[in-house]
Design a protein around this motif. Structure first.
Motif, PDB file in Angstrom:
ATOM      1  N   MET A  33       0.814  -1.214   0.000  1.00 41.33           N
ATOM      2  CA  MET A  33       0.000   0.000   0.000  1.00 41.33           C
ATOM      3  C   MET A  33       0.852   1.270   0.000  1.00 41.33           C
ATOM      4  O   MET A  33       0.479   2.274  -0.620  1.00 41.33           O
ATOM      5  N   THR A  37       0.538   4.040  -2.929  1.00 45.62           N
ATOM      6  CA  THR A  37       0.244   5.436  -2.597  1.00 45.62           C
ATOM      7  C   THR A  37       1.310   6.360  -3.169  1.00 45.62           C
ATOM      8  O   THR A  37       1.010   7.478  -3.603  1.00 45.62           O
ATOM      9  N   ALA A  40       1.017   8.012  -6.886  1.00 39.51           N
ATOM     10  CA  ALA A  40      -0.039   8.965  -7.218  1.00 39.51           C
ATOM     11  C   ALA A  40       0.348   9.874  -8.386  1.00 39.51           C
ATOM     12  O   ALA A  40      -0.455  10.123  -9.288  1.00 39.51           O
ATOM     13  N   THR A  75     -14.193   5.380  -3.355  1.00 37.34           N
ATOM     14  CA  THR A  75     -13.228   6.288  -3.973  1.00 37.34           C
ATOM     15  C   THR A  75     -13.725   6.783  -5.322  1.00 37.34           C
ATOM     16  O   THR A  75     -13.526   7.952  -5.680  1.00 37.34           O
ATOM     17  N   ALA A 171      -6.478   3.352  -3.187  1.00 36.87           N
ATOM     18  CA  ALA A 171      -5.138   3.842  -3.520  1.00 36.87           C
ATOM     19  C   ALA A 171      -5.060   4.296  -4.974  1.00 36.87           C
ATOM     20  O   ALA A 171      -3.977   4.550  -5.485  1.00 36.87           O
ATOM     21  N   ALA A 208       5.428  12.276  -1.962  1.00 42.78           N
ATOM     22  CA  ALA A 208       5.763  10.857  -1.783  1.00 42.78           C
ATOM     23  C   ALA A 208       7.204  10.710  -1.306  1.00 42.78           C
ATOM     24  O   ALA A 208       7.508   9.845  -0.469  1.00 42.78           O
ATOM     25  N   THR A 253      -9.721   7.086   4.274  1.00 39.28           N
ATOM     26  CA  THR A 253      -8.508   6.284   4.411  1.00 39.28           C
ATOM     27  C   THR A 253      -8.223   5.918   5.865  1.00 39.28           C
ATOM     28  O   THR A 253      -7.722   4.826   6.134  1.00 39.28           O
ATOM     29  N   ASN A 257      -7.970   2.038   6.016  1.00 38.59           N
ATOM     30  CA  ASN A 257      -6.586   1.585   6.209  1.00 38.59           C
ATOM     31  C   ASN A 257      -6.257   1.338   7.675  1.00 38.59           C
ATOM     32  O   ASN A 257      -5.734   0.288   8.032  1.00 38.59           O
ATOM     33  N   ASP A 369      -2.926  10.668   3.182  1.00 37.05           N
ATOM     34  CA  ASP A 369      -2.996   9.315   2.617  1.00 37.05           C
ATOM     35  C   ASP A 369      -1.903   8.431   3.215  1.00 37.05           C
ATOM     36  O   ASP A 369      -2.161   7.299   3.645  1.00 37.05           O
ATOM     37  N   PHE A 370      -0.667   8.923   3.216  1.00 38.05           N
ATOM     38  CA  PHE A 370       0.443   8.155   3.791  1.00 38.05           C
ATOM     39  C   PHE A 370       0.253   7.967   5.295  1.00 38.05           C
ATOM     40  O   PHE A 370       0.534   6.890   5.836  1.00 38.05           O
TER      41      PHE A 370
END
Length: 398
Positions: A33, A37, A40, A75, A171, A208, A253, A257, A369-370
């Motif tokens: 994951m 992610t 992106a 999503t 994701a 990222a 998320t 998650n 998200d992370f």
């Protein structure tokens, strides 16, 4: 073991040290994951190229539609929220996200339906695509190639944008969103140019890199945010419509998650009632009973407290008299931070950056998200596998 807990694993208290062990992070994330992610930015580029190859120009042949319905769930449904907020209050036609099967009863030949499904087989998207075809509405479909959704689009002789499914839908936000935006651009509803897409992809790449597993917690904004949220009840509020979309995405998320309960919404709406949470049993009342001499890291069995995450836009709307004035948004955000501080409720702030609405949205989505994945991993949860989702589908389909 209690019935229904098969496949449920993890631990209630977060293991902070784990987040600074890249090898262990990789081991605990067998589905990849974090890697998905981090893709992106690549999703933006690939989906833009795939949309360019689709025959979207036929959408413009019949002129501007009466309304645009974006049909999808989860999503895929969020792509409609993104379109609505990027189009903004000056959009010449209504943009309506639709999250149930079929389409609204008023949809007809004057309208456009965009059906979105990462798998290409969600009942909501398939039902909407079929209904649009029956009613003579213009249809665009976005989803996995060689799927049921593609078949429906081909029968309707409608544009289909094939988005390879390389990751779970949650994701794949950017892979699904970009085709929706480009279809809307063809209809004259949004101004998203190639530079906007390139800058958004670059922003996602940069975030990222900042949030990579090898970056230690004290310099990694996602790990820091995850550790701050550990053991709390998160409240995520957005200061503007754009930031509110990002807040709701973070709620998605965190739930899927990290399996955390979360309250999300617009700060303006929260100010009419939900801001009272800061006074409640998990907010000011709990903080007022805290031992001021206790180590903040000490375990407290009754210590579940609110943690406020404020997503601040800072806006590009200063000259847009149809939007709420930027100064009002800023004062409201300052006020809620002050309220939280007075009650001892800790607050994290993520501030938008970028020159376009799309890039600013990306800057508010990437780090959260992370963070949702790091929070899951700190609790020993596999962010990819959600046993309750699988079990829910099995029970619902009996």
């Amino acid at each position: 073991m209690m019935e229904g807990t098969a496949g449920v694993s993890g631990h209630r208290h977060a293991d902070e040290a784990l987040l600074d062990d890249p090898a262990l992070l990789s081991e605990r994330d067998p589905g990849g994951m974090l890697r998905f992610t981090a893709s992106a930015g690549a999703q933006v580029r690939e989906s833009a190229a795939l949309a360019a190859e689709a025959n979207l120009s036929v959408l413009a042949d019949d002129g501007r539609p009466r309304a645009v319905v974006i049909a999808g769930i989860g999503t895929a449904g969020r792509t409609g929220d993104v379109l609505a907020t990027v189009a903004g209050p000056r959009c010449p036609v209504p943009v309506i996200p639709h999250r149930s099967a079929g389409v609204p009863g008023w949809v007809g030949a004057a309208d456009v339906v965009i059906a979105v499904s990462a798998s290409g087989r969600s009942p909501e998207a398939l039902g909407a695509a079929e209904a649009a075809h029956r009613r003579g509405a213009r249809l665009v479909a976005v989803g996995a190639p060689d799927s049921q959704l593609q078949s429906v689009a081909e029968r309707a002789r409608a544009p289909f944008i094939p988005v390879p499914r390389r990751a779970p839908a949650r994701a794949s936000l950017w892979a699904l969103t970009v085709p929706v935006l480009l279809a809307a651009r063809t209809l004259g509803l949004v101004k998203v140019n190639e530079a906007d897409l390139a800058e958004t992809a670059a922003r996602l790449d940069a975030d990222a890199d900042r949030c990579r597993p090898t970056a230690e917690s004290f310099v990694n904004p996602a790990k820091s945010l995850a550790l701050g949220l550990s053991g709390s009840i998160p409240i995520v509020w957005g200061s503007s419509p754009l930031a509110t979309v990002a807040a709701r995405r973070f709620g998605d998320t965190l739930s899927a998650n990290a399996r955390y309960p979360v309250v999300t919404g617009a700060l303006g709406e929260a100010g009419r009632g939900r801001v009272g949470l800061l006074d409640g049993v998990f907010g000011g009342l709990a903080e007022g009973e805290r031992d001021i001499f206790a180590d903040p890291g000490d375990d407290d069995p009754d210590g579940i407290r609110l943690r406020l995450v404020l997503l601040r836009d800072g806006g590009l709307n200063a000259d847009d008299d149809t939007d709420e004035p930027l100064a009002v948004e800023e004062r409201r955000a300052d006020a809620v931070q002050t309220l939280a501080e007075r009650r001892g409720v800790r607050c994290d702030v993520v501030t938008a950056e970028g020159g376009s609405a799309l890039e600013r949205l990306a800057s508010l989505v990437a780090v959260p998200d992370f963070a949702s994945i790091y929070l899951a991993l700190a609790h020993g949860l596999d962010p990819m596998a959600v046993p309750a989702v699988t079990e829910m589908k099995e029970l619902a389909n009996q």
